[in-house]
Design an enzyme around this catalytic site. Structure first.
Site, PDB file in Angstrom:
ATOM      1  N   GLU A  99     110.980  47.176 -11.973  1.00  0.00           N
ATOM      2  CA  GLU A  99     110.534  48.415 -11.404  1.00  0.00           C
ATOM      3  C   GLU A  99     111.186  48.729 -10.268  1.00  0.00           C
ATOM      4  O   GLU A  99     111.252  49.960  -9.957  1.00  0.00           O
ATOM      5  CB  GLU A  99     108.955  47.973 -11.179  1.00  0.00           C
ATOM      6  CG  GLU A  99     108.216  47.974 -12.450  1.00  0.00           C
ATOM      7  CD  GLU A  99     108.041  46.659 -13.151  1.00  0.00           C
ATOM      8  OE1 GLU A  99     107.560  46.387 -14.227  1.00  0.00           O
ATOM      9  OE2 GLU A  99     108.697  45.661 -12.740  1.00  0.00           O
ATOM     10  N   ALA A 141     107.557  49.733 -19.699  1.00  0.00           N
ATOM     11  CA  ALA A 141     106.728  51.168 -20.044  1.00  0.00           C
ATOM     12  C   ALA A 141     107.574  52.282 -20.582  1.00  0.00           C
ATOM     13  O   ALA A 141     108.689  52.047 -20.757  1.00  0.00           O
ATOM     14  CB  ALA A 141     106.141  51.536 -18.534  1.00  0.00           C
ATOM     15  N   GLY A 182     106.399  45.982 -18.063  1.00  0.00           N
ATOM     16  CA  GLY A 182     105.241  45.966 -18.683  1.00  0.00           C
ATOM     17  C   GLY A 182     105.440  44.589 -19.730  1.00  0.00           C
ATOM     18  O   GLY A 182     104.237  43.891 -20.078  1.00  0.00           O
ATOM     19  N   GLU A 197     105.036  41.461 -17.887  1.00  0.00           N
ATOM     20  CA  GLU A 197     103.465  41.432 -17.498  1.00  0.00           C
ATOM     21  C   GLU A 197     102.468  41.167 -18.528  1.00  0.00           C
ATOM     22  O   GLU A 197     101.617  40.330 -18.418  1.00  0.00           O
ATOM     23  CB  GLU A 197     103.269  42.565 -16.849  1.00  0.00           C
ATOM     24  CG  GLU A 197     103.785  43.089 -15.561  1.00  0.00           C
ATOM     25  CD  GLU A 197     103.602  44.490 -15.011  1.00  0.00           C
ATOM     26  OE1 GLU A 197     102.973  44.314 -13.792  1.00  0.00           O
ATOM     27  OE2 GLU A 197     104.006  45.251 -15.729  1.00  0.00           O
TER      28      GLU A 197
END
Length: 255
Positions: free
Chosen positions: A129, A61, A106, A109
């Protein structure tokens, strides 16, 4: 544009294009949702490749953007964040992630939203994270555990450590490891092969597997049964069986 969709040989390549690290900011998340919808609707797209370029898939992110958000802002945004990734996961066509370099946070993911992951020998994947005092928020706690099992998912998420390609292959986080220069070529070739297959049957297989994993065995069997019987109404089924009887297995050509 932070991401684009290019189509060749029935394969739509969703390409992240936010140098230098393809950080997945809000604009990129929203763009991914748009492109997933486009890939879903376009008849000339029969399979999809997710690609970030030759150096990096996506490093995660946009932390600077997230740092500026408070609790209320993230409550308002978190649903849209997950929806953008779920849109990719629910493309009703085969999807392969071509992972070069980093696929972290991300980025990991997003790779988890694919049906198949081809990684470069120098790829590194992970969910870091926890090192920010957070947990994955775009599906990582759910899709990673379903893919590699809860113990391995907890190892990666609790520690935030990065996994190199050989270990990623060993635990089932990726499905194939190839030289970096061949990642996109092999991903596109795999997708192109499936793009020549029976589109409705491939959709049926994907939805039966994915939906079945979310429910009990009896319900999963009912989903499978419904799709299986429904495929007998398709031209592809007629074409495939006729070719088998007249020419032998594996020779049918689907439209």
């Amino acid at each position: 544009m932070t991401a684009t969709l290019e189509v060749a040989e029935g394969v739509g390549t969703i390409r992240l294009d936010r140098p230098p690290m393809n950080a997945l900011d809000i604009a990129t998340q929203d763009r991914l949702k748009e492109l997933a919808a486009e890939a879903t609707c376009r008849d000339d797209v029969r399979a999809v490749v997710l690609h970030g370029g030759e150096k990096v898939f996506a490093a995660g992110a946009d932390i600077k953007e997230m740092q500026a958000m408070d609790h209320a802002a993230m409550i308002a945004r978190s649903g849209a964040l997950q929806e953008s990734f779920t849109a990719v996961a629910r493309i009703p066509k085969p999807v392969v992630a071509a992972v070069n370099g980093y696929a972290l946070g991300g980025g990991c993911e997003l790779a988890l939203c694919a049906d198949f992951r081809i990684a470069a020998e120098n790829a590194k994947l992970g969910q870091p994270e926890i090192l920010l005092g957070l947990i994955p928020g775009a599906g990582g706690t759910q899709r990673l555990a379903r893919l590699v099992g809860p113990a391995k998912a907890k190892d990666l998420i609790f520690t935030g450590r990065q996994v190199k390609a050989p270990e990623a292959l060993a635990i089932g986080l990726v499905d194939r490891v190839v030289p970096a220069a061949e990642v996109y070529e092999q991903a596109h070739a795999w997708a192109a092969r499936l793009a020549r297959g029976p589109a409705i049957a491939l959709r049926a297989a994907k939805e039966s597997i994915d939906a079945g994993l979310e429910t009990d065995l009896d319900t999963g069997l009912a989903i499978e049964r419904t799709w299986f019987a429904g495929l007998f109404a398709t031209e592809d089924r007629e074409r495939g069986m006729r070719s088998f009887v007249e020419e032998g297995p594996g020779k049918a050509k689907f439209l």
